[in-house]
Motif scaffolding. Structure first.
Motif, short mmCIF file in Angstrom:
data_model
loop_
_atom_site.label_atom_id
_atom_site.label_comp_id
_atom_site.label_asym_id
_atom_site.label_seq_id
_atom_site.Cartn_x
_atom_site.Cartn_y
_atom_site.Cartn_z
N ILE A 91 -12.89 -3.96 2.95
CA ILE A 91 -13.39 -4.82 4.06
C ILE A 91 -13.55 -4.82 5.40
CG2 ILE A 91 -15.42 -6.82 4.29
CD1 ILE A 91 -15.40 -6.72 1.61
N LEU A 92 -12.26 -5.82 5.77
CA LEU A 92 -12.25 -5.53 7.00
C LEU A 92 -11.48 -4.00 7.45
CD1 LEU A 92 -9.31 -8.57 6.55
CD2 LEU A 92 -11.51 -8.36 8.10
N LEU A 93 -11.38 -2.89 6.73
CA LEU A 93 -10.90 -2.03 7.72
C LEU A 93 -12.14 -1.62 8.21
CD1 LEU A 93 -7.73 -0.90 5.94
CD2 LEU A 93 -7.68 -2.09 8.16
N SER A 94 -12.91 -1.33 7.11
CA SER A 94 -14.29 -0.50 7.54
C SER A 94 -15.45 -1.24 8.75
CB SER A 94 -15.04 -0.26 6.10
OG SER A 94 -15.17 -1.28 5.03
N GLY A 95 -14.15 -2.00 8.40
CA GLY A 95 -16.06 -3.14 9.18
C GLY A 95 -15.23 -3.17 10.97
N LEU A 96 -13.64 -2.75 11.31
CA LEU A 96 -12.85 -2.30 12.26
C LEU A 96 -13.80 -0.59 12.93
CD1 LEU A 96 -9.31 -4.05 12.12
CD2 LEU A 96 -10.93 -4.76 13.79
N VAL A 97 -13.62 -0.04 11.64
CA VAL A 97 -13.69 1.55 12.36
C VAL A 97 -16.45 1.23 12.67
CG1 VAL A 97 -14.18 3.41 11.53
CG2 VAL A 97 -12.16 2.34 10.85
N GLY A 98 -15.78 0.69 11.51
CA GLY A 98 -17.45 -0.13 12.55
C GLY A 98 -17.73 -0.14 13.28
N PHE A 99 -16.97 -1.18 13.83
CA PHE A 99 -16.70 -1.41 15.35
C PHE A 99 -16.58 -0.87 16.32
CE2 PHE A 99 -15.04 -4.38 18.92
CZ PHE A 99 -15.79 -4.92 19.15
N ILE A 100 -15.22 -0.38 16.35
CA ILE A 100 -15.64 1.28 17.11
C ILE A 100 -16.77 2.14 17.00
CG2 ILE A 100 -13.85 2.82 17.73
CD1 ILE A 100 -11.16 1.00 16.02
N VAL A 101 -16.77 1.97 15.89
CA VAL A 101 -18.12 3.17 16.48
C VAL A 101 -19.48 2.53 16.87
CG1 VAL A 101 -19.79 4.07 14.55
CG2 VAL A 101 -16.93 4.48 13.77
N SER A 105 -11.84 -9.00 -4.54
CA SER A 105 -10.11 -8.75 -4.80
C SER A 105 -9.41 -9.08 -3.61
CB SER A 105 -10.18 -7.69 -5.89
OG SER A 105 -10.48 -6.71 -4.89
N GLU A 106 -8.22 -8.67 -3.37
CA GLU A 106 -7.43 -8.24 -2.67
C GLU A 106 -8.02 -6.67 -1.97
OE1 GLU A 106 -2.82 -7.95 -0.75
OE2 GLU A 106 -2.92 -9.34 -2.06
N GLY A 107 -7.64 -5.93 -2.76
CA GLY A 107 -8.15 -4.25 -2.30
C GLY A 107 -9.18 -4.21 -1.66
N THR A 108 -10.35 -5.47 -1.85
CA THR A 108 -12.32 -5.02 -1.89
C THR A 108 -11.62 -6.13 -0.32
OG1 THR A 108 -12.98 -5.12 -3.58
CG2 THR A 108 -14.34 -5.31 -2.05
N ALA A 109 -11.20 -7.01 -0.08
CA ALA A 109 -11.03 -7.90 1.23
C ALA A 109 -10.69 -7.16 1.66
CB ALA A 109 -10.66 -9.06 1.63
N VAL A 110 -9.44 -6.34 2.03
CA VAL A 110 -9.19 -5.18 2.89
C VAL A 110 -9.80 -4.31 3.47
CG1 VAL A 110 -6.72 -3.12 3.44
CG2 VAL A 110 -6.66 -5.62 2.50
N GLY A 114 -12.92 -11.93 7.06
CA GLY A 114 -10.76 -11.54 6.84
C GLY A 114 -10.54 -13.25 6.37
N TYR A 115 -10.29 -13.64 7.21
CA TYR A 115 -9.71 -14.85 6.94
C TYR A 115 -10.45 -15.46 5.06
CZ TYR A 115 -8.09 -15.15 11.75
OH TYR A 115 -7.50 -15.18 13.31
N VAL A 116 -11.83 -16.21 4.96
CA VAL A 116 -12.29 -16.43 3.98
C VAL A 116 -11.90 -15.21 2.65
CG1 VAL A 116 -14.67 -16.37 2.59
CG2 VAL A 116 -14.18 -17.01 5.06
N ALA A 117 -11.82 -14.03 2.90
CA ALA A 117 -11.53 -14.10 1.33
C ALA A 117 -9.84 -14.06 1.58
CB ALA A 117 -11.59 -11.86 1.93
N MET A 118 -8.89 -14.15 2.57
CA MET A 118 -8.09 -14.21 2.51
C MET A 118 -7.44 -15.85 1.55
SD MET A 118 -4.92 -14.74 5.67
CE MET A 118 -4.99 -12.77 5.85
N ALA A 119 -8.39 -16.85 3.09
CA ALA A 119 -8.77 -17.95 2.04
C ALA A 119 -8.22 -18.18 0.37
CB ALA A 119 -8.82 -18.93 2.88
N ALA A 120 -9.42 -17.70 -0.07
CA ALA A 120 -9.98 -17.31 -1.45
C ALA A 120 -8.53 -16.36 -2.19
CB ALA A 120 -10.87 -16.48 -1.75
N GLN A 121 -7.88 -15.66 -1.99
CA GLN A 121 -6.96 -14.90 -2.26
C GLN A 121 -5.44 -15.90 -2.90
OE1 GLN A 121 -6.50 -11.90 -4.38
NE2 GLN A 121 -9.19 -12.61 -4.08
N SER A 122 -5.40 -16.80 -1.57
CA SER A 122 -4.05 -16.98 -1.96
C SER A 122 -4.72 -18.61 -0.78
CB SER A 122 -3.24 -16.91 -0.28
OG SER A 122 -2.81 -15.81 -0.55
#
Length: 194
Positions: A57-67, A50-55, A104-112
């Motif tokens: 994943i992306l936000l937690s992934g960015l936090v994970g990247f910074i950590v 879902s869109e919420g799940t994709a967002v 993020g791109y794959v999830a976005m392409a699936a949603q729209s």
């Protein structure tokens, strides 16, 4: 006097063996880390989320990247082999970042489905993320919707941050780690972690 020279020679050979073992261990760690990241990317249900799940994943992934980068910088500073540890950090951080953006791109392409010039499979999403990251941009996949264009623009800006700040932080940590070893004599004493 020859026994002293032999002891020095054995010491150098031992140091070379330890360095070789460290190189092999580092290469294996990078290989396993990147293989794990790629596997997680390909088995993830990105194109069915879902869109919420994709967002999320992306936000937690960015936090994970910074950590991840922060932990790597800390590890480099304490490492017995700071330059080698910096190479390892880059070899894991860059694929992590690219796989995150591709997800993020794959999830976005699936949603729209009209977001990009064609359907994005996991492979096509990774390919697109890498072409944007390397500024090659072959043009075979393009962002069509405003949201997709904003996402690609955000990746371009994040790419600059990764190139500028992340790589600089890792390289600076390696230099500081080497300097620490020079000033404390850890090269001879064998101190420090990894």
């Amino acid at each position: 006097m020859t026994s002293g020279a032999g002891g020095v020679l054995q010491g150098h050979q031992g140091a070379r063996r330890r360095l070789f073992a460290r190189l092999v261990w580092t290469a294996l760690r990078v290989l396993v880390s990147v293989a794990t990241l790629v596997t997680l990317y390909y088995v993830g249900p990105l194109d069915h989320s879902s869109e919420g799940t994709a967002v999320a994943i992306l936000l937690s992934g960015l936090v994970g990247f910074i950590v991840l980068v922060a932990l790597q910088v800390r590890s480099i500073l304490r490492s017995r082999y700071p330059a080698l540890r910096a190479v390892e950090a880059l070899a894991v951080s860059i694929p992590f970042f690219l796989l995150l953006v591709a997800a993020g791109y794959v999830a976005m392409a699936a949603q729209s489905p009209g977001s990009f010039g064609r359907h994005l499979s996991h492979t096509a999403g990774l390919y697109f993320a890498v072409t944007v990251f390397t500024t090659v941009g072959f043009g075979d996949i393009t962002a069509k919707s405003g949201t997709a264009q904003l996402a690609v623009t955000a990746q371009m800006l994040m790419d600059l941050i990764v190139f500028g700040l992340v790589i600089k932080a890792i390289v600076d940590a390696a230099h500081r780690g080497r300097e620490r070893m020079r000033t404390t004599g850890d090269y001879q004493a064998g101190g420090g972690a990894r």
